[in-house]
Write a protein that holds these residues in place. Structure first.
Motif, mmCIF file in Angstrom:
data_model
loop_
_atom_site.group_PDB
_atom_site.id
_atom_site.type_symbol
_atom_site.label_atom_id
_atom_site.label_comp_id
_atom_site.label_asym_id
_atom_site.label_seq_id
_atom_site.Cartn_x
_atom_site.Cartn_y
_atom_site.Cartn_z
ATOM 1 N N THR A 1 0.950 -1.370 -0.164
ATOM 2 C CA THR A 1 -0.033 0.133 -0.045
ATOM 3 C C THR A 1 0.897 1.206 0.064
ATOM 4 O OG1 THR A 1 -1.853 -1.181 1.101
ATOM 5 C CG2 THR A 1 -1.675 1.409 1.202
ATOM 6 N N ALA A 2 1.721 1.275 0.812
ATOM 7 C CA ALA A 2 2.797 2.390 0.943
ATOM 8 C C ALA A 2 3.362 2.527 -0.500
ATOM 9 C CB ALA A 2 4.060 2.128 1.842
ATOM 10 N N TRP A 3 3.834 1.353 -1.196
ATOM 11 C CA TRP A 3 4.653 1.539 -2.346
ATOM 12 C C TRP A 3 3.625 2.425 -3.537
ATOM 13 C CZ3 TRP A 3 4.171 -0.107 -7.441
ATOM 14 C CH2 TRP A 3 5.401 -0.218 -8.364
ATOM 15 N N ALA B 1 5.871 9.619 9.930
ATOM 16 C CA ALA B 1 6.416 10.749 9.442
ATOM 17 C C ALA B 1 7.384 10.474 8.399
ATOM 18 C CB ALA B 1 6.997 11.582 10.364
ATOM 19 N N LYS B 2 8.053 9.333 8.819
ATOM 20 C CA LYS B 2 9.103 8.780 7.795
ATOM 21 C C LYS B 2 8.497 8.563 6.443
ATOM 22 C CE LYS B 2 13.068 5.579 7.577
ATOM 23 N NZ LYS B 2 13.926 4.735 8.150
ATOM 24 N N ILE B 3 7.396 7.494 6.665
ATOM 25 C CA ILE B 3 6.759 6.987 5.415
ATOM 26 C C ILE B 3 5.907 8.171 4.804
ATOM 27 C CG2 ILE B 3 5.065 5.330 4.792
ATOM 28 C CD1 ILE B 3 5.237 3.885 7.603
ATOM 29 N N THR B 4 5.513 9.052 5.412
ATOM 30 C CA THR B 4 4.777 10.258 4.687
ATOM 31 C C THR B 4 5.932 11.158 3.819
ATOM 32 O OG1 THR B 4 3.186 10.409 6.429
ATOM 33 C CG2 THR B 4 3.619 12.137 4.927
ATOM 34 N N ARG B 5 6.944 11.190 4.208
ATOM 35 C CA ARG B 5 7.964 11.834 3.663
ATOM 36 C C ARG B 5 8.411 11.159 2.396
ATOM 37 N NH1 ARG B 5 10.239 13.134 8.735
ATOM 38 N NH2 ARG B 5 11.555 11.151 8.464
ATOM 39 N N ALA B 6 8.423 9.835 2.480
ATOM 40 C CA ALA B 6 8.651 8.938 1.194
ATOM 41 C C ALA B 6 7.774 8.939 0.258
ATOM 42 C CB ALA B 6 8.973 7.502 1.552
ATOM 43 N N VAL B 7 6.492 8.906 0.740
ATOM 44 C CA VAL B 7 5.278 9.106 -0.195
ATOM 45 C C VAL B 7 5.521 10.472 -0.736
ATOM 46 C CG1 VAL B 7 2.742 9.282 -0.441
ATOM 47 C CG2 VAL B 7 3.839 7.420 1.069
ATOM 48 N N LYS B 8 5.625 11.479 -0.122
ATOM 49 C CA LYS B 8 5.672 12.861 -0.896
ATOM 50 C C LYS B 8 6.732 13.106 -1.762
ATOM 51 C CE LYS B 8 5.488 17.702 0.677
ATOM 52 N NZ LYS B 8 5.498 18.658 1.845
ATOM 53 N N ALA B 9 7.756 12.344 -1.549
ATOM 54 C CA ALA B 9 9.072 12.329 -2.508
ATOM 55 C C ALA B 9 8.868 11.443 -3.530
ATOM 56 C CB ALA B 9 10.223 12.073 -1.611
ATOM 57 N N ALA C 1 8.984 5.017 -3.907
ATOM 58 C CA ALA C 1 8.227 4.015 -3.667
ATOM 59 C C ALA C 1 8.786 2.954 -2.593
ATOM 60 C CB ALA C 1 7.308 3.367 -4.868
ATOM 61 N N GLU C 2 10.042 3.046 -3.212
ATOM 62 C CA GLU C 2 11.052 1.816 -2.491
ATOM 63 C C GLU C 2 11.231 2.059 -0.966
ATOM 64 O OE1 GLU C 2 11.324 -1.288 -3.215
ATOM 65 O OE2 GLU C 2 10.544 -0.949 -5.354
ATOM 66 N N GLN C 3 11.622 3.421 -0.802
ATOM 67 C CA GLN C 3 11.710 3.828 0.495
ATOM 68 C C GLN C 3 10.246 3.773 1.338
ATOM 69 O OE1 GLN C 3 14.428 4.794 2.259
ATOM 70 N NE2 GLN C 3 13.147 5.088 3.994
ATOM 71 N N ALA C 4 9.303 4.223 0.915
ATOM 72 C CA ALA C 4 7.917 4.002 1.526
ATOM 73 C C ALA C 4 7.725 2.578 1.910
ATOM 74 C CB ALA C 4 6.937 4.634 0.588
ATOM 75 N N ARG C 5 8.058 1.605 1.031
ATOM 76 C CA ARG C 5 7.883 0.288 1.311
ATOM 77 C C ARG C 5 8.711 -0.089 2.540
ATOM 78 N NH1 ARG C 5 9.698 -4.837 -0.033
ATOM 79 N NH2 ARG C 5 8.010 -6.230 -0.322
ATOM 80 N N SER C 6 10.023 0.225 2.473
ATOM 81 C CA SER C 6 11.007 -0.080 3.214
ATOM 82 C C SER C 6 10.500 0.407 4.933
ATOM 83 C CB SER C 6 12.354 0.327 2.897
ATOM 84 O OG SER C 6 13.283 0.009 3.999
ATOM 85 N N ALA C 7 10.282 1.725 4.662
ATOM 86 C CA ALA C 7 9.751 2.323 5.946
ATOM 87 C C ALA C 7 8.573 1.608 6.662
ATOM 88 C CB ALA C 7 9.435 3.818 6.015
#
Length: 243
Positions: free
Chosen positions: A113-115, A204-212, A215-221
């Motif tokens: 979902t984050a990805w 917050a970490k996942i949100t920053r990755a989504v905003k940027a 996708a891979e960072q969002a998934r990892s976080a």
């Protein structure tokens, strides 16, 4: 719209399926009024109580809306994401899914979902996520011994993330996970408190990755976030992050 007499065995199921299929096939348009109970009972050759029970079951699924009053009756409706969520939540509750099963499912589901959110989120989605992150930070400062508000805010953030994917199945499933997660939290006691303190930073970490749009960072976080819950939960073991 053509209904046939219900089969003598399991007439309720047959009435339910015929009406459901007619609505899903578009034979009865959304907002269209179904024949009244007496008419339906005649077409199906069953008693009115059978028709009434079938309509109530369809209403519970969001396929039929029953309106009271002189101009009331049964109307075709369009199931929403909340319909799927409610059905899933009920299934999880009735089947007694344990913490291990919930964690295993969340690990892959939430990470994917984050990805997808990182690929599809728009400005409104990002604003909603950031607002909920701010809410979790505020709640963390206010908490004394009741972690429920923070847990609920965490669940709402996950629902907002699912909405950012623009995928109705993901939205529905996320809605269905809300109640089981919140319900299991109090039983964890101090373990949940340790996890809950990590929620604002993780979201917050996942949100920053989504905003940027990473996708891979969002998934990892997200994998780290779900794994953190598993580590403090004594009822969860052998949860590999697969990172």
């Amino acid at each position: 719209m053509t209904f046939t007499p219900a089969r003598r065995l399991r007439t309720l199921d047959d009435v339910f399926l015929q009406i459901r299929d007619a609505i899903l096939a578009g034979e009865i348009a959304e907002g269209g009024r179904l024949p009244n109970e007496r008419d339906l009972a005649g077409r199906f050759e069953v008693g009115r109580p059978t028709v009434r029970e079938a309509l109530r079951s369809l209403e519970a699924l969001g396929i039929v809306e029953i309106r009271p009053g002189r101009s009331g009756g049964a109307y075709a409706a369009r199931p929403s994401e909340a319909t799927l969520g409610s059905a899933l939540s009920t299934l999880v509750s009735l089947q007694g899914a344990n913490a291990q099963e919930l964690a295993e499912f969340r690990l892959s589901f939430e990470a994917d979902t984050a990805w997808w959110a990182a690929r599809r989120a728009d400005a409104d989605d990002i604003a909603a996520l950031e607002l909920l992150v701010a809410e979790t930070r505020r709640l963390l400062k206010q908490i004394t011994d009741d972690w429920t508000p923070l847990t609920e805010a965490d669940a709402r953030w996950h629902e907002a993330l699912a909405r950012a994917t623009k995928n109705r199945l993901r939205i529905g499933i996320s809605l269905g996970l809300h109640e089981p997660r919140v319900r299991q939290a109090p039983a964890l006691g101090d373990a949940h408190a340790r996890y809950a303190r990590t929620i604002p930073t993780a979201l917050a970490k996942i949100t920053r990755a989504v905003k940027a749009q990473d996708a891979e960072q969002a998934r990892s976080a997200m994998l780290d976030h779900v794994a953190q819950w598993a580590r403090v939960n004594p009822d969860v073991s052998d949860l590999a992050t697969g990172g």
